[in-house]
Design an enzyme around this catalytic site. Structure first.
Site, mmCIF file in Angstrom:
data_model
loop_
_atom_site.group_PDB
_atom_site.id
_atom_site.type_symbol
_atom_site.label_atom_id
_atom_site.label_comp_id
_atom_site.label_asym_id
_atom_site.label_seq_id
_atom_site.Cartn_x
_atom_site.Cartn_y
_atom_site.Cartn_z
ATOM 1 N N SER A 185 0.890 -1.429 -0.149
ATOM 2 C CA SER A 185 0.176 -0.014 -0.052
ATOM 3 C C SER A 185 0.876 1.145 -0.050
ATOM 4 O O SER A 185 0.299 2.231 -0.298
ATOM 5 C CB SER A 185 -0.923 0.064 1.222
ATOM 6 O OG SER A 185 -0.243 -0.167 2.557
ATOM 7 N N HIS A 213 -5.200 -4.620 -1.467
ATOM 8 C CA HIS A 213 -5.410 -3.338 -2.333
ATOM 9 C C HIS A 213 -5.270 -4.110 -3.764
ATOM 10 O O HIS A 213 -5.076 -3.090 -4.635
ATOM 11 C CB HIS A 213 -4.048 -2.630 -2.131
ATOM 12 C CG HIS A 213 -4.439 -1.639 -1.137
ATOM 13 N ND1 HIS A 213 -4.959 -0.424 -1.103
ATOM 14 C CD2 HIS A 213 -3.897 -1.842 0.262
ATOM 15 C CE1 HIS A 213 -4.764 0.084 -0.010
ATOM 16 N NE2 HIS A 213 -4.185 -0.569 0.887
ATOM 17 N N LYS A 245 -12.202 -1.881 0.972
ATOM 18 C CA LYS A 245 -11.374 -1.111 0.346
ATOM 19 C C LYS A 245 -12.285 -0.814 -1.123
ATOM 20 O O LYS A 245 -13.332 0.078 -1.299
ATOM 21 C CB LYS A 245 -10.051 -1.390 -0.093
ATOM 22 C CG LYS A 245 -9.392 -1.393 1.351
ATOM 23 C CD LYS A 245 -7.852 -1.549 1.337
ATOM 24 C CE LYS A 245 -7.297 -0.972 2.617
ATOM 25 N NZ LYS A 245 -6.857 -1.999 3.474
HETATM 26 C C1 LIG Z 1 -6.607 -2.214 4.907
HETATM 27 C C2 LIG Z 1 -5.810 -3.444 4.729
HETATM 28 C C3 LIG Z 1 -6.089 -4.610 5.782
HETATM 29 C C4 LIG Z 1 -7.262 -4.396 6.706
HETATM 30 O O1 LIG Z 1 -8.697 -4.551 6.240
HETATM 31 P P1 LIG Z 1 -9.883 -3.931 7.017
HETATM 32 O O2 LIG Z 1 -10.888 -4.825 6.453
HETATM 33 O O3 LIG Z 1 -9.987 -2.505 6.826
HETATM 34 O O4 LIG Z 1 -9.447 -4.413 8.352
HETATM 35 C C5 LIG Z 1 -5.422 -5.668 6.034
HETATM 36 N N1 LIG Z 1 -4.420 -5.942 5.172
HETATM 37 C C6 LIG Z 1 -4.115 -4.997 3.975
HETATM 38 C C7 LIG Z 1 -2.651 -5.260 3.311
HETATM 39 C C8 LIG Z 1 -4.686 -3.658 4.062
HETATM 40 O O5 LIG Z 1 -4.342 -2.957 3.365
#
Ligand SMILES: *Cc1c(COP(=O)(O)O)cnc(C)c1O
Length: 397
Positions: A185, A213, A245
């Site tokens: 990210s 992502h 996301k």
């Molecule tokens: C955002 C994210 C998470 C967490 O996901 P949520 O559903 O928002 O708790 C886990 N792993 C990665 C790589 C992320 O970018």
């Protein structure tokens, strides 16, 4: 008597003094490209809502309809009385979307990693992690009683070194788990999952990819990184993701074999011991899958915008790193320059946050932008012009 809570204020003030505290910015209204933040109308360029689904009419309507038919809460954890037909339907549809035998939905992506990783590996096992993996993976790994090893970021040669070393370990490890983010990210680069999966296969290790992502972004219909590389389920045993996301809602999930799902829901403590999703959440996630399957234009527009934006920033002379996805870091040097650029962009009506040390190296401070399919062509032009004006006035380009 000494106040036993004095550390709270003291540690908070230390964060404020070091300018490393989070200052919350408040959205007044939905997360849309043009939005109100702290009373200012700005173009949002740092949300993970890649496809604009968080305010899509089909998702909104599905959530409202589910409240009418099922209410606002599930009343329980999934294993007791909190499993509704909506939850089962969502898991069936997700498995079909992922071309997997089965899927399981958790409360969040964080809860997925924290609940599943420590069950897959324990004493006598080894977990091997990319050095830049997400914090929720790091915490999941910390909860596991397995031994831990780290390989250089996105480097299969280094992963091979770790795996060869692990083979020589005595007594032999019971199980080995390789775990990686699909898309990283901070830099927007894609894990070399094809090569990681091949190494896992050669060494008899399980492969777990966190595609938070990559979903809605990579692969046909935005099915994610496993589809992007065309990998079989025998090579990537755990495909993990999130509805928070590109899917625009909330919730974590895994896809893989039926055995994986049966194992996971009987063992993951975060899943067993925490209330299930409210009906409108499950219904909106279902609608998000419908939209991805039926409206291919969102993913196409995301990539059209991404290509145009990256090319324009590069032409302006910005360092945009090694990203291969709609995450485009604009790397400007130290944290002061990144903060100055972010402020200048905000003055021009563009909202994108600086990312500074310790999240990235000291001399790699950046503005992290995330493209969004809901932008119009004019909006993308507006963002490019803002980067041009702000960069020139600060002599960054
Ligand atoms: C955002 C994210 C998470 C967490 O996901 P949520 O559903 O928002 O708790 C886990 N792993 C990665 C790589 C992320 O970018």
């Amino acid at each position: 008597m000494r106040d036993p809570t004095s550390f709270l204020g003291q540690e908070y003030r230390e964060l404020v003094d070091a300018a490393t505290d989070w200052k919350l910015r408040v959205l007044e209204g939905p997360s849309t490209p043009w939005c109100e933040i702290d009373g200012r109308r700005v173009l949002m360029l740092c949300s993970n809502n890649y496809l604009g689904l968080s305010n899509h009419p089909k998702l909104r309507e599905a959530a409202i309809a589910a409240i009418r038919t099922h209410g606002v809460g599930s009343g329980s954890v999934r294993p007791i009385a909190g499993t509704m037909d909506l939850h089962m339907e969502l898991e069936r549809r997700l498995a079909r979307f992922k071309r997997a035998e089965a899927s399981l939905v958790y409360q969040s992506g964080f809860a997925t990693n924290a609940g599943l990783i420590p069950q897959l590996v324990g004493e006598g096992d080894l977990v091997i992690s990319d050095e830049l993996n997400h914090g929720s993976i790091i915490d999941g790994v910390r909860l596991a009683r397995a031994e831990r090893a780290v390989y250089h970021h996105a480097d299969p040669t280094d992963l091979d070194r770790v795996l060869v070393g692990a083979e020589a370990h005595a007594p032999a490890y019971r199980r080995i788990l390789i775990i990686t983010d699909g898309v990283f990210s901070m830099d927007g680069d894609i894990a070399p999952l094809d090569r990681i999966a091949a190494l896992g296969h050669d060494h008899g290790a399980m492969v777990y990819v966190d595609d938070a992502h990559g979903e809605g972004v990579l692969g046909p219909d935005g099915r994610g990184i496993v589809a992007h590389f065309g990998l079989g389920r025998d090579r990537v045993q755990v495909e993990m993701g999130t509805f928070s996301k590109a899917f625009g809602v909330v919730g974590g999930h895994i896809s893989g074999s039926r055995d994986l799902v049966n194992f996971a829901y009987n063992k993951s403590r975060t899943w067993l011991l925490s209330g299930s999703h409210p009906p409108p959440v499950a219904a909106a996630c279902l609608a998000a899958i419908d939209v991805l399957e039926q409206e291919g234009e969102h993913v196409r527009r995301l990539w059209d915008h991404t290509r145009r934006f990256k090319a324009a920033l590069r032409d302006l002379g910005y360092d945009i790193g090694v990203s291969a996805t709609p995450i485009t870091p604009v790397i400007v040097g130290d944290s002061h320059r990144a903060k100055a650029l972010s402020d200048a962009l905000l003055d021009l009506g563009l909202f994108a946050l600086p990312i500074v040390h310790p999240m990235v190296a000291k001399d790699k401070a950046r503005i992290r932008t995330i493209m969004n399919a809901a932008l119009t062509d004019e909006d993308v032009g507006f963002a490019i012009t803002a980067f041009e004006k702000a960069g020139r006035s600060l002599k960054l380009i």
